[in-house]
Design a protein around this motif. Structure first.
Motif, mmCIF file in Angstrom:
data_model
loop_
_atom_site.group_PDB
_atom_site.id
_atom_site.type_symbol
_atom_site.label_atom_id
_atom_site.label_comp_id
_atom_site.label_asym_id
_atom_site.label_seq_id
_atom_site.Cartn_x
_atom_site.Cartn_y
_atom_site.Cartn_z
ATOM 1 N N PRO A 151 0.823 -1.218 0.000
ATOM 2 C CA PRO A 151 0.000 0.000 0.000
ATOM 3 C C PRO A 151 0.849 1.257 0.000
ATOM 4 C CG PRO A 151 0.216 -0.864 2.212
ATOM 5 C CD PRO A 151 0.960 -1.823 1.332
ATOM 6 N N LEU A 152 0.146 2.409 -0.035
ATOM 7 C CA LEU A 152 0.804 3.705 0.088
ATOM 8 C C LEU A 152 0.343 4.379 1.383
ATOM 9 C CD1 LEU A 152 0.774 5.081 -3.583
ATOM 10 C CD2 LEU A 152 2.539 3.772 -2.408
ATOM 11 N N TYR A 153 0.038 5.667 1.324
ATOM 12 C CA TYR A 153 -0.151 6.476 2.526
ATOM 13 C C TYR A 153 -1.611 6.600 2.974
ATOM 14 C CZ TYR A 153 4.504 7.868 0.989
ATOM 15 O OH TYR A 153 5.815 7.838 0.580
ATOM 16 N N LYS A 154 -2.540 6.443 2.037
ATOM 17 C CA LYS A 154 -3.948 6.685 2.356
ATOM 18 C C LYS A 154 -4.707 5.373 2.488
ATOM 19 C CE LYS A 154 -2.991 11.010 1.061
ATOM 20 N NZ LYS A 154 -1.661 10.790 0.435
ATOM 21 N N HIS A 155 -5.784 5.426 3.257
ATOM 22 C CA HIS A 155 -6.642 4.260 3.504
ATOM 23 C C HIS A 155 -8.067 4.695 3.167
ATOM 24 C CE1 HIS A 155 -7.810 0.776 6.398
ATOM 25 N NE2 HIS A 155 -8.886 1.156 5.744
ATOM 26 N N ILE A 156 -8.489 4.430 1.931
ATOM 27 C CA ILE A 156 -9.811 4.869 1.482
ATOM 28 C C ILE A 156 -10.525 3.654 0.885
ATOM 29 C CG2 ILE A 156 -11.119 6.481 0.052
ATOM 30 C CD1 ILE A 156 -8.766 8.392 0.173
ATOM 31 N N PRO A 157 -11.287 2.911 1.693
ATOM 32 C CA PRO A 157 -11.920 1.668 1.231
ATOM 33 C C PRO A 157 -13.221 1.912 0.463
ATOM 34 C CG PRO A 157 -12.312 1.962 3.571
ATOM 35 C CD PRO A 157 -11.464 3.129 3.137
ATOM 36 N N ASN A 175 -17.118 1.496 5.696
ATOM 37 C CA ASN A 175 -16.802 2.489 6.719
ATOM 38 C C ASN A 175 -16.128 1.786 7.895
ATOM 39 O OD1 ASN A 175 -16.752 4.851 8.236
ATOM 40 N ND2 ASN A 175 -18.804 4.492 9.064
ATOM 41 N N ASN A 176 -14.847 1.506 7.724
ATOM 42 C CA ASN A 176 -14.098 0.749 8.724
ATOM 43 C C ASN A 176 -12.619 1.077 8.562
ATOM 44 O OD1 ASN A 176 -12.625 -1.255 10.109
ATOM 45 N ND2 ASN A 176 -14.232 -2.769 9.824
ATOM 46 N N PRO A 177 -11.967 1.659 9.575
ATOM 47 C CA PRO A 177 -10.568 2.056 9.435
ATOM 48 C C PRO A 177 -9.546 0.975 9.790
ATOM 49 C CG PRO A 177 -11.463 2.994 11.437
ATOM 50 C CD PRO A 177 -12.589 2.246 10.785
ATOM 51 N N PHE A 178 -9.978 -0.241 10.166
ATOM 52 C CA PHE A 178 -9.024 -1.324 10.367
ATOM 53 C C PHE A 178 -8.294 -1.625 9.063
ATOM 54 C CE2 PHE A 178 -11.272 -2.259 14.284
ATOM 55 C CZ PHE A 178 -10.333 -2.907 15.079
ATOM 56 N N ASP A 179 -7.065 -2.144 9.182
ATOM 57 C CA ASP A 179 -6.369 -2.625 7.998
ATOM 58 C C ASP A 179 -7.275 -3.606 7.261
ATOM 59 O OD1 ASP A 179 -4.179 -1.135 8.663
ATOM 60 O OD2 ASP A 179 -2.782 -2.818 8.791
ATOM 61 N N SER A 180 -7.266 -3.509 5.940
ATOM 62 C CA SER A 180 -8.163 -4.353 5.159
ATOM 63 C C SER A 180 -7.533 -4.637 3.807
ATOM 64 C CB SER A 180 -9.530 -3.684 4.998
ATOM 65 O OG SER A 180 -9.399 -2.411 4.361
ATOM 66 N N THR A 212 -11.433 -7.388 6.397
ATOM 67 C CA THR A 212 -10.963 -6.433 7.388
ATOM 68 C C THR A 212 -10.442 -7.163 8.617
ATOM 69 O OG1 THR A 212 -11.591 -4.580 8.813
ATOM 70 C CG2 THR A 212 -13.332 -6.155 8.266
ATOM 71 N N ASP A 213 -9.387 -6.603 9.212
ATOM 72 C CA ASP A 213 -8.772 -7.234 10.376
ATOM 73 C C ASP A 213 -9.627 -7.117 11.631
ATOM 74 O OD1 ASP A 213 -6.655 -7.955 8.836
ATOM 75 O OD2 ASP A 213 -5.236 -6.496 9.650
ATOM 76 N N GLY A 214 -10.630 -6.265 11.622
ATOM 77 C CA GLY A 214 -11.477 -6.101 12.799
ATOM 78 C C GLY A 214 -12.638 -5.174 12.498
ATOM 79 N N GLY A 215 -13.527 -5.025 13.461
ATOM 80 C CA GLY A 215 -14.670 -4.142 13.289
ATOM 81 C C GLY A 215 -15.748 -4.775 12.439
ATOM 82 N N GLU A 233 -5.039 -0.279 16.630
ATOM 83 C CA GLU A 233 -5.054 -1.122 15.437
ATOM 84 C C GLU A 233 -6.090 -0.669 14.418
ATOM 85 O OE1 GLU A 233 -5.277 -5.908 14.419
ATOM 86 O OE2 GLU A 233 -6.089 -5.131 16.303
ATOM 87 N N GLY A 234 -7.257 -0.284 14.886
ATOM 88 C CA GLY A 234 -8.308 0.133 13.975
ATOM 89 C C GLY A 234 -8.501 1.622 13.890
ATOM 90 N N MET A 235 -7.497 2.403 14.319
ATOM 91 C CA MET A 235 -7.667 3.855 14.363
ATOM 92 C C MET A 235 -6.522 4.633 13.708
ATOM 93 S SD MET A 235 -10.567 4.511 15.862
ATOM 94 C CE MET A 235 -10.515 6.118 16.651
ATOM 95 N N LYS A 236 -5.528 3.925 13.182
ATOM 96 C CA LYS A 236 -4.363 4.636 12.637
ATOM 97 C C LYS A 236 -4.738 5.657 11.564
ATOM 98 C CE LYS A 236 -1.279 0.719 13.488
ATOM 99 N NZ LYS A 236 -0.404 -0.288 12.836
ATOM 100 N N PRO A 237 -5.519 5.277 10.541
ATOM 101 C CA PRO A 237 -5.832 6.290 9.516
ATOM 102 C C PRO A 237 -6.704 7.419 10.038
ATOM 103 C CG PRO A 237 -7.066 4.277 9.101
ATOM 104 C CD PRO A 237 -6.097 3.968 10.190
ATOM 105 N N VAL A 238 -7.507 7.132 11.074
ATOM 106 C CA VAL A 238 -8.339 8.169 11.682
ATOM 107 C C VAL A 238 -7.465 9.226 12.354
ATOM 108 C CG1 VAL A 238 -9.955 8.600 13.579
ATOM 109 C CG2 VAL A 238 -10.405 6.763 11.948
#
Length: 857
Positions: free
Chosen positions: A179-185, A203-208, A228-231, A442-447
């Motif tokens: 991946p790169l810098y942004k997390h836009i699922p 709508n989930n910021p966990f790694d996916s 998704t890894d969680g949520g 874990e589920g909040m880094k991009p936030v």
């Protein structure tokens, strides 16, 4: 393994449908006629609503108060559920949603019965033994996948596997890295058989991760999946049926692109080189600004790299100026402002453990905590170990804002550049506050990246309430466009990067982030060779973020005048960007209202042309200009595909080409292949070299009148938030060609109001200008260059607030140049050049192509 195998129970209330399956629970919300939410959990109960991404909701959310100035609460459509033997069905005015019973699955149809979306039944929603959650859907023949935020490679992502994870990918491969810098699922799925588009947002910021048909099984239909890894699997289905409608509705959910100050849309420069000097950095930067002027390079903004915080011990201490480099920051800022240059200093979230303010942050509880929730989490960072402010906590935001204000804003800074904000914290069990709902990082880094930009936005707004805030951010989650301009991080200097940066920007635009770009010249690697640098500037003309940036590995620094023999080419490219400033600003305004991309893939405008579906390197600049940048070294010709369904006109020569063909055009180092579509209206200006200090007081409108077309020119003061109260001017120019253009005709005759015309002619083209808003335009004069292909005009007339009149025709170009008003036919370029004082209010220009038959006279 848990599965949503079959419906065991279904209940419906006024807000949503609740479904119980053998392994999960679901809630279905009819948010509006085109947006359906499917929230699936494998937990015993749904977690409270707690979204940092959404600005449009149809339910109560924990963060409604935090986002009170951004969020709109709508009333969901009350579901009316009907039951058949095989499925339950509910409808909106646009969609039919079928929930099959056994096996469970979602199917969505439009009102004509076309299948728009279908789950892969028996594998619809799943949770594996590691807690990862999946959602499978069927891929149909002819499906193309666009979006996914900031991704490398070509435009269409079908048959790819993509990860969502914010990370620092210094020197990444622009074709292959992920991946790169942004997390836009979020993605747009376009089917080339039905010509219909839908959108899907998780709508989930966990790694996916997304698998777009790369995984293959003979036991199943072709499928894609989201993991998704969680949520929860919190999916929003977004109806089109067009790609523009999908993007608009997605940005209704996550927010529109923030409208930047006009001045910050000009040329921007930065480099790590200057601020790493041991002393007198302020003088080096001022010297660069003066060299731009001396080399005829328009310039408006300087991004100040982090070296201004680098102390003699080599450590970077955020919000502390190195006094040897900047003895008087406020005086430096004042000098930059005199030159019309905005300064955006680089701000990094890591606070080193040796930082003089580290204990203050720690004692305030402002850091992300370790797994105990008591001590600051310490992670490897630039210069040692560091703590990271928790921007999901009030304490973290408040102390950051205070230090930012005292160190930067009080010294005259008006913009912030958030960098290294991926929050790539290795300890997944570290804890963030979550604004009152503590959870693991874990589920909040991009936030955290979004909320860092949110904090800068708040600080700037508090310091200067009516000055438009400007933030740049390298990382973030869905919705980052509400606060910040973004860019694709540390790209590598090579020809491949120049080429593949184009689809990266195009997919970011389709993902809601219209104000995006890539470093011109490349950030990492050796200095760009002269030809590559010229071509990069020519590509950057159309990027909303128009910035050179470098940390070259050969001790060089990338500058626009680094190769004196090539500086004139670069100067002309930058001047073209400034000439297009009225168009760029208008497109950014459109992005802030409708979510539309500035740089658009061809499929966005031409979905019915098969040659456009997967085109990755040609693009549209707004609706009217096709750009085919030269991306190969030593090129002497460029192959360009012109989409079908319209004619095209070479931007320079005005030569006409029929659409639906590939042409070869000669190119030299000065060439940017650009083509106007029939019906185009392009606002331009000239002579402007600084958008902070100079006024756009004259316009040239390029008008191709052979087809109906329109464009809305947007104007405001470029600096304040007054536009939010209606103090703007949106002037929509519309072309009505031929007889249909005549609003005064009632019998098919060419009776153009009070203006006499030949009874034998129906060739009156009308260009209407309709104004909206209360802002008094600073444009004093307008020139309209109307493409004319076969017959010169007979008369040109104008009607508006001051009445109706013919405009005088000139034959002598010198006399036309000297006149305040008049028209002239330019035989060489085959354009009708009309100029006039800018009216205050609605008006029309009528170009009459009736033949003046001198023989019969």
């Amino acid at each position: 393994m848990k599965k949503s195998d079959k419906i065991i129970a279904l209940e419906s209330n006024s807000d949503y449908i609740h479904i119980t399956t053998g392994g999960s629970q679901l809630r279905v919300y009819l948010v509006d006629d085109d947006t359906i939410r499917f929230r699936c959990t494998f937990d015993e109960e749904f977690a409270p609503e707690h979204s940092y991404a959404l600005v449009k909701t149809a339910w109560e959310d924990d963060l409604d108060e935090l986002f009170a100035n951004e969020r709109t609460r709508v009333t969901p459509i009350a579901p009316n559920v009907e039951e058949t033997d095989d499925y339950y069905v509910t409808r909106t005015a646009k969609l039919e949603i079928r929930l099959t019973k056994d096996p469970f699955g979602i199917e969505i149809y439009d009102t004509d019965g076309n299948l728009l979306y279908k789950d892969l039944k028996e594998r619809t929603f799943m949770e594996d033994s590691h807690g990862r959650r999946y959602h499978y859907s069927v891929i149909n023949a002819g499906d193309h996948f666009y979006g996914f935020g900031e991704k490398t490679g070509k435009l269409n992502k079908r048959l790819q596997y993509l990860r969502m994870h914010n990370t620092d990918t210094c020197g990444h491969d622009a074709e292959l890295s992920d991946p790169l810098y942004k997390h836009i699922p979020f993605y747009v799925r376009f089917n080339d058989h039905t010509r219909k588009a839908i959108g899907v947002f998780y709508n989930n910021p966990f790694d996916s991760a997304f698998d777009l048909g790369r995984e293959w099984s003979g036991y199943w239909d072709k499928y894609s999946f989201y993991c998704t890894d969680g949520g929860d699997v919190d999916m929003f289905f977004i109806n089109g049926p067009t790609i523009p409608e999908v993007v608009e509705r997605y940005t209704d959910l996550t927010g529109k692109t923030a409208l930047p100050p006009l001045g910050n849309t000009g040329y921007t420069h930065t480099t790590m080189f200057y601020t790493e000097l041991e002393k007198d950095v302020d003088k080096a930067i001022l010297e660069f600004v003066d060299r731009c002027k001396a080399n005829d390079i328009p310039f408006d903004m300087f991004g100040m790299a982090s070296g201004y915080t680098c102390m003699p011990n080599g450590k970077r201490y955020q919000f502390h100026w190195n006094s040897a480099k900047f003895p008087d920051p406020a005086a430096f800022m004042a000098e930059m402002k005199k030159r019309g240059v905005a300064v955006t200093p680089n701000v990094k979230p890591g606070i080193l453990t040796t930082h003089p303010d580290y204990d203050e942050f720690a004692d305030a509880g402002a850091f992300v905590k370790d797994e105990t929730g008591k001590k600051p989490e310490s992670e490897r960072y630039w210069g040692g170990f560091a703590g990271f402010p928790d921007f999901t906590s009030k304490a973290g935001r408040e102390i950051w804002e205070r230090h930012m204000t005292e160190a930067l804003l009080d010294n005259g800074i008006e913009g912030i550049w958030d960098d290294n904000c991926e929050f790539d914290i290795q300890n997944a069990d570290a804890v963030v506050d979550g604004d009152g709902r503590p959870t693991t990082v874990e589920g909040m880094k991009p936030v955290l990246g979004n909320m860092m930009a949110y904090t800068a936005n708040h600080a700037l707004t508090q310091a200067r309430p009516n000055t438009r805030p400007f933030i740049i951010s390298r990382a973030g989650f869905a919705g980052i466009q509400r606060y910040a301009q973004t860019w694709a991080g540390d790209n590598y200097t090579c020809w491949k990067t120049l080429k593949y940066n184009i689809p990266t920007i195009l997919n970011m635009g389709l993902s809601g982030a219209a104000n995006h770009g890539c470093d011109i010249g490349g950030w990492f690697g050796p200095a760009p060779e002269p030809e590559l640098l010229v071509r990069w500037f020519q590509e950057g003309v159309f990027m909303p973020r128009f910035m050179t940036n470098s940390s070259n590995t050969d001790n060089s620094v990338t500058e626009p005048f680094m190769y004196p023999n090539y500086t004139p080419y670069i100067s002309r490219a930058v001047k073209l960007r400034y000439a297009l400033a009225p168009t760029m600003y208008s497109l950014l305004r459109e992005a802030s209202v409708k979510g539309s991309p500035v740089m658009r893939p061809l499929v966005y405008e031409f979905p019915n042309d098969p040659n456009c579906w997967d085109e990755s390197f040609e693009f549209m600049f707004g609706p009217n200009i096709l750009v085919a940048n030269v991306t190969d070294p030593g090129a002497t010709e460029k192959s360009v595909y012109l989409p079908a369904g319209t004619d095209w006109y070479d931007f320079r020569s005005k030569k006409r080409y029929e659409g639906g063909q590939t042409i070869s055009v000669p190119v030299d180092l000065d060439t940017i292949p650009m083509f106007l579509r029939a019906g185009a209206i392009v606002p331009m200006t000239d002579g402007v070299t600084n958008l902070h200090t100079q006024t756009i007081d004259h316009l040239t409108l390029l008008v191709e009148p052979s087809a109906a077309g329109s464009f809305t020119l947007y104007e405001d003061d470029g600096e304040t938030n007054d536009y939010k109260g209606g103090k703007y001017l949106a002037t929509t120019f519309e072309i009505a060609p031929g007889a249909a253009a005549n609003p005064y005709s009632t019998d098919g005759e060419n009776n153009a109001g009070t203006f006499p015309a030949s009874d034998e002619s129906h060739e009156v083209t009308v260009i209407r200008a309709t104004c909206d808003g209360s802002y008094a335009s600073r444009v004093e004069r307008v020139e309209m260059d109307v493409f004319t292909h076969n017959v010169q005009p007979f008369t040109v007339a104008m009607s508006g607030p001051s009445g109706e009149r013919f405009i005088e025709k000139f034959f002598d170009p010198a006399k036309w140049e000297a006149a305040d008003e008049g028209w002239l036919y330019d035989m060489e370029t085959r354009t009708t050049r009309i100029k006039y004082a800018n009216p205050s209010g609605d008006y029309e220009i009528r170009v009459n192509y009736a033949i003046n038959d001198l023989v019969k006279m």
